[in-house]
Design a protein around this motif. Structure first.
Motif, PDB file in Angstrom:
ATOM      1  N   LYS A 353      -7.633 -11.094 -17.739  1.00 57.83           N
ATOM      2  CA  LYS A 353      -6.607 -12.041 -17.482  1.00 57.83           C
ATOM      3  C   LYS A 353      -5.273 -11.352 -17.967  1.00 57.83           C
ATOM      4  O   LYS A 353      -5.254 -11.283 -19.335  1.00 57.83           O
ATOM      5  CB  LYS A 353      -6.810 -13.278 -18.043  1.00 57.83           C
ATOM      6  N   THR A 357      -1.420 -15.146 -15.660  1.00 60.91           N
ATOM      7  CA  THR A 357      -2.447 -15.927 -14.799  1.00 60.91           C
ATOM      8  C   THR A 357      -2.996 -16.989 -15.808  1.00 60.91           C
ATOM      9  O   THR A 357      -3.093 -17.069 -16.841  1.00 60.91           O
ATOM     10  CB  THR A 357      -3.769 -15.171 -14.807  1.00 60.91           C
ATOM     11  N   LEU A 360      -8.497 -18.535 -13.188  1.00 60.83           N
ATOM     12  CA  LEU A 360      -9.328 -17.637 -12.385  1.00 60.83           C
ATOM     13  C   LEU A 360     -10.303 -18.572 -11.602  1.00 60.83           C
ATOM     14  O   LEU A 360     -10.878 -19.370 -12.075  1.00 60.83           O
ATOM     15  CB  LEU A 360     -10.094 -16.905 -13.283  1.00 60.83           C
ATOM     16  N   ALA A 486      -5.453 -19.563  -4.396  1.00 60.76           N
ATOM     17  CA  ALA A 486      -4.670 -18.621  -5.037  1.00 60.76           C
ATOM     18  C   ALA A 486      -3.670 -17.784  -4.533  1.00 60.76           C
ATOM     19  O   ALA A 486      -2.762 -17.415  -5.045  1.00 60.76           O
ATOM     20  CB  ALA A 486      -5.759 -17.397  -5.469  1.00 60.76           C
ATOM     21  N   TYR A 487      -3.517 -18.113  -2.844  1.00 59.65           N
ATOM     22  CA  TYR A 487      -2.699 -17.448  -1.898  1.00 59.65           C
ATOM     23  C   TYR A 487      -1.256 -18.557  -2.193  1.00 59.65           C
ATOM     24  O   TYR A 487      -0.541 -18.071  -1.862  1.00 59.65           O
ATOM     25  CB  TYR A 487      -3.055 -17.356  -0.821  1.00 59.65           C
ATOM     26  N   GLN A 493      -5.588 -16.554  -9.702  1.00 61.73           N
ATOM     27  CA  GLN A 493      -6.223 -15.329  -9.231  1.00 61.73           C
ATOM     28  C   GLN A 493      -7.504 -15.433  -8.650  1.00 61.73           C
ATOM     29  O   GLN A 493      -8.305 -16.178  -9.203  1.00 61.73           O
ATOM     30  CB  GLN A 493      -5.973 -14.178 -10.184  1.00 61.73           C
ATOM     31  N   ASN A 494      -7.715 -14.992  -7.502  1.00 63.59           N
ATOM     32  CA  ASN A 494      -9.274 -14.997  -6.962  1.00 63.59           C
ATOM     33  C   ASN A 494      -9.934 -13.728  -7.657  1.00 63.59           C
ATOM     34  O   ASN A 494      -9.584 -12.819  -7.794  1.00 63.59           O
ATOM     35  CB  ASN A 494      -9.222 -14.919  -5.524  1.00 63.59           C
ATOM     36  N   TYR A 512     -11.324  -8.234  -8.677  1.00 58.06           N
ATOM     37  CA  TYR A 512     -10.141  -9.149  -8.721  1.00 58.06           C
ATOM     38  C   TYR A 512      -9.165  -9.083  -7.853  1.00 58.06           C
ATOM     39  O   TYR A 512      -9.200  -8.127  -7.303  1.00 58.06           O
ATOM     40  CB  TYR A 512      -9.538  -8.945 -10.259  1.00 58.06           C
ATOM     41  N   GLY A 513      -9.018 -10.188  -7.499  1.00 58.83           N
ATOM     42  CA  GLY A 513      -7.808 -10.388  -6.437  1.00 58.83           C
ATOM     43  C   GLY A 513      -8.191 -10.721  -5.021  1.00 58.83           C
ATOM     44  O   GLY A 513      -7.112 -10.842  -4.042  1.00 58.83           O
TER      45      GLY A 513
END
Length: 813
Positions: A353, A357, A360, A486-487, A493-494, A512-513
């Motif tokens: 992290k 951020t 999560l 997350a988008y 964050q995904n 991640y992401g």
């Protein structure tokens, strides 16, 4: 810290692990009450203490902490008026004080390497006087020693003497032949703490005395003869005096403990604190854990995380069986053992992290490790803040939180008539009311247990609220709406758990992401679900959901390609850094060598100048003393000094070294021809020389010649024509010998000797300089070495090295 969160994150289990490594009752109690601290400075100090202890354990294996007893209650009892401690209590106090003194001594020499542990233990107050008094008064088995006091020793001496007197009288009676029929058995015993004899009932009157007891069969009376009544009375008095003296001794020792009770309790507290640190150090070693760095910016960077409870396995020690039970076929086992943390198959994960951020969202397949990842983060936070090392890679970082809240697992409560969803909502309501910017919030299966659309909306509202609070939130979910969250927000964050599309099994690592698919149909298929059911289920997936699935699958593929490219870039960067490091090391080596060479050159130059000055002064002094000086003698002496100076200083590039003196056999270079050859004859008067270049002989003036590079390495020594000159190697592994001007019978032994020397020096090549001449010497030498056992092969030199006037010999290893 929130009690419910400590429970669901299984921090109690960690405390039990640490407790198992403690060596004292007080240390174990402290391990049971370990709690995470919210202050980063305190946490950092606790972690450094454990790091120092871990270092000591790696070097020494252990510290002298064994033997600390639970003496707090005994020390407090010593303060009661007219109360005295029992011998066992005093022995425990003595043993604990001995450990305190040993610990202080052990750490007294470790101020530099273990400053924190030294600072703790240097506060221990040694009490050797109490130790020695208890040691000289009480034996290890708890009996009071004669050395406790002079009075006790005297009383016991009188007791011993009196016992012997009584026993002598009774033994004479028992051994009297006229009275043998009176006694049931020939032995002396005690009744009511008085010495008596076993007399037969029908012979009672034969032994006048006091009857103290009768056997159960009524066949024996235990009689104290009148002869020893007074002695037994005196013995009882002495025993009472002994008891009074023992009480007086124990009271005195108790008084001494009372006087220093505060110091003893302070030492005990330090020892118990050290025992906890010792247990933490042993736990860290068993777990192969590390001290995490503390981040003040909210960064979490935990590499290679391994959950301690997943690693743990209880190993039973050798079991003890009761022999009689074993004969009957029943094994009574006393189960004892220890914890080890090496269970195979545990996959390390990375928990990351950055400082930007706030949330999560972990998604992916069931049983893929979502909840375990979240619980690992929560547990590691609690462990670190309790001063415990965590099983991660070196350099990992973690943040400190004032509160950790967790809503994990099935919270259904039948007694309170709460469904799973309702129980989760009650718990989440408690969390959102208490959470602040310094909180860590862990929410498992957020939005589940109700209608997916309403559950997702409620979950998004909860996440919005927690983001506004500023806390760090980790949530797991299967809801597609949360995967897109997350988008829409830069601070969310995904994270997905990886799933192998070929084997249809989770890989237990985090990506991640990007969001992850639940893969419910794939998992059901892998578990053996009917294909007809799966086909029908697939028909019910809505087009919008199917598009989301296809989108996520595309993202997964792209993410994997990006990850692989990042790994390649990372590898390239690591190689570049390694090459740069090697170049820096090489450059540093060159600089060091340059400085060393310059210093050596300066030292040699000063020495040479001093020697030259001394030689010049000697020339001047000799000239003053001599009446007759040979013409040119002064010039010749000065020329030698000049040449010595000239030869020692390096020549600049392109500078030609003037040739002032030559000898037969030297290698020279004819400047006009740009070829090298061997000097065959020298005319010093005319300053000319005859040089052999291959099969050609030429005459040239000294000024037209240059010393060859090989010849410049060492100055030749003037020799008689019959003596061979064996030169130092002219290159790596090369030696030379000059036999020009010798007869054959002189040259061949010289060649043998040169071969032997080349072998000793480890040279692999020998250059034999013999010139051309009539060719007789060259032929004799080559015939001689043709079958030499140490010669591999030989050949004539090339034009650059002397041509036919030199033979190059390769030496066998």
């Amino acid at each position: 810290m929130d009690a419910h969160s400590l429970s669901v994150l299984e921090f109690d289990k960690i405390r039990s692990f640490v407790k198992a490594f403690a060596s004292s009752p007080g240390g174990r109690k402290r391990c049971e009450s370990l709690m995470p601290l919210p202050d980063a400075a305190q946490v950092e100090e606790l972690l450094r203490e454990v790091t120092e202890m871990r270092m000591l354990l790696e070097v020494h294996g252990s510290i002298p902490i064994r033997g600390v007893q639970d003496i707090a209650r005994s020390v407090e009892q010593s303060r009661i008026h007219n109360f005295y401690l029992e011998p066992g209590q005093l022995l425990d106090i003595r043993e604990t004080l001995e450990v305190a003194r040993a610990i202080r001594g052990f750490f007294s020499a470790l101020q530099e390497t273990c400053p924190l542990l030294h600072a703790i233990t240097c506060s221990i107050i040694p009490l050797p006087d109490i130790e020695s008094r208890i040691r000289q008064s009480i034996a290890p088995d708890g009996t009071i020693l004669d050395t406790a006091s002079a009075e006790l020793a005297q009383i016991r001496g009188r007791l011993k003497s009196l016992r012997l007197s009584i026993l002598n009288i009774l033994e004479r009676m028992v051994n009297d032949e006229t009275m043998k029929h009176v006694f049931q058995e020939e032995f002396i015993t005690l009744r009511n703490n008085r010495y008596v004899l076993p007399v037969r009932t029908d012979c009672k009157s034969a032994v006048p005395g006091v009857v103290h007891d009768q056997s159960q069969s009524k066949a024996t009376f235990f009689i104290e003869p009148f002869k020893i009544v007074n002695l037994n009375n005196e013995l009882q008095i002495l025993r009472q005096e002994e008891s009074f003296e023992i009480v007086r001794i124990l009271t005195g020792l108790t008084q001494r403990v009372r006087e220093f009770h505060a110091d003893i309790l302070a030492d005990l507290a330090i020892l118990e604190r050290m025992d906890v640190i010792y247990a933490k150090g042993l736990f860290s070693k068993a777990l192969d854990a590390r001290e995490p760095l503390l981040s003040r910016q909210g960064i979490v960077e935990l590499k290679g995380c391994r959950h301690p409870i997943l690693l743990a396995r209880f190993v039973e020690d050798e079991t003890l069986e009761d022999a009689s039970a074993a004969e009957e076929g029943v094994a009574e086992k006393e189960k004892k053992g220890h914890w080890e943390f090496n269970r195979p198959g545990v996959v390390p994960i990375d928990l990351i992290k950055d400082d930007r951020t706030a949330t999560l969202i972990i998604t992916g397949a069931n049983a893929g490790g979502k909840t375990v990842a979240m619980k690992t983060l929560g547990l590691f936070t609690l462990m670190a803040q309790a001063g415990l090392h965590i099983p991660v890679e070196e350099g990992s970082r973690i943040s400190v939180y004032t509160s950790v809240f967790a809503d994990i697992g099935d919270e259904q409560n039948i007694e309170a008539s709460l469904s799973t969803f309702s129980a989760h909502m009650v718990r989440i309501d408690q969390i959102v009311r208490a959470a602040d910017a310094a909180s860590l919030v862990l929410l498992d299966e957020l939005g589940s247990g109700t209608d997916p659309a309403e559950g997702a909306a409620l979950a998004l509202g909860i996440l919005d609220f927690l983001r506004e609070c500023g806390c760090f939130t980790v949530a797991t979910t299967h809801l597609n709406l949360l995967k897109t969250y997350a988008y829409l927000h830069g601070d969310v964050q995904n994270v997905s758990v990886e799933f192998d599309p070929v084997t249809l099994k989770p890989i237990y690592s985090l990506v991640y992401g990007m969001p992850g698919l639940s893969n419910a149909l794939a998992i059901a298929k892998n578990l053996g679900m009917s294909p007809r059911i799966l086909e029908k289920a697939n028909q019910y997936i809505k087009d919008a959901d199917r598009q989301i699935i296809n989108l996520i699958q595309g993202l997964e593929k792209t993410q994997q390609e990006i990850y692989e490219e990042q790994q390649r870039i990372k590898d390239s960067k690591e190689r570049a850094v390694e090459y740069e490091r090697k170049a820096q090391d090489f450059l540093e080596g060159i600089r060091t060598s340059k400085e060393r060479i310059l210093k050596e050159f300066e030292r040699d130059a000063r020495k040479l100048l001093k020697e030259s000055e001394q030689e010049l002064m000697k020339i001047v002094e000799d000239k003053k003393k001599k009446i007759y000086v040979r013409p040119g003698e002064d010039k010749e002496a000065l020329q030698k000094v000049k040449k010595k100076l000239h030869d020692q200083f390096p020549k600049s590039a392109g500078q030609k070294e003037a040739v002032e003196h030559l000898e037969v056999g030297q290698m020279v270079r004819v400047a006009a021809l740009q070829k090298s050859g061997i000097v065959a004859a020298v005319d010093e008067a005319s300053q000319k020389a005859e040089v052999v270049i291959g099969t050609m002989k030429i005459k040239a003036a000294f000024r037209e010649l240059e010393l060859a590079e090989k010849q410049k390495q060492a100055e030749r020594v003037q020799r008689a024509p019959a003596a061979p000159v064996v030169q130092q190697p002219s290159g790596p592994g090369v030696a030379r010998v000059n036999v020009i001007g010798m007869h054959v019978d002189e040259a061949l032994p010289a060649v043998d000797k040169a071969i032997d020397r080349a072998l000793l020096q480890g040279s692999d090549t020998l250059e034999i300089i013999h010139g051309v001449g009539t060719g007789r010497l060259m032929k004799a030498i080559r015939d001689h070495i043709k079958d030499h056992q140490c010669v591999s092969r030989f050949a004539a030199g090339d034009h650059a090295t002397g041509g036919a006037g030199i033979t190059i010999v390769e030496i066998k290893g």
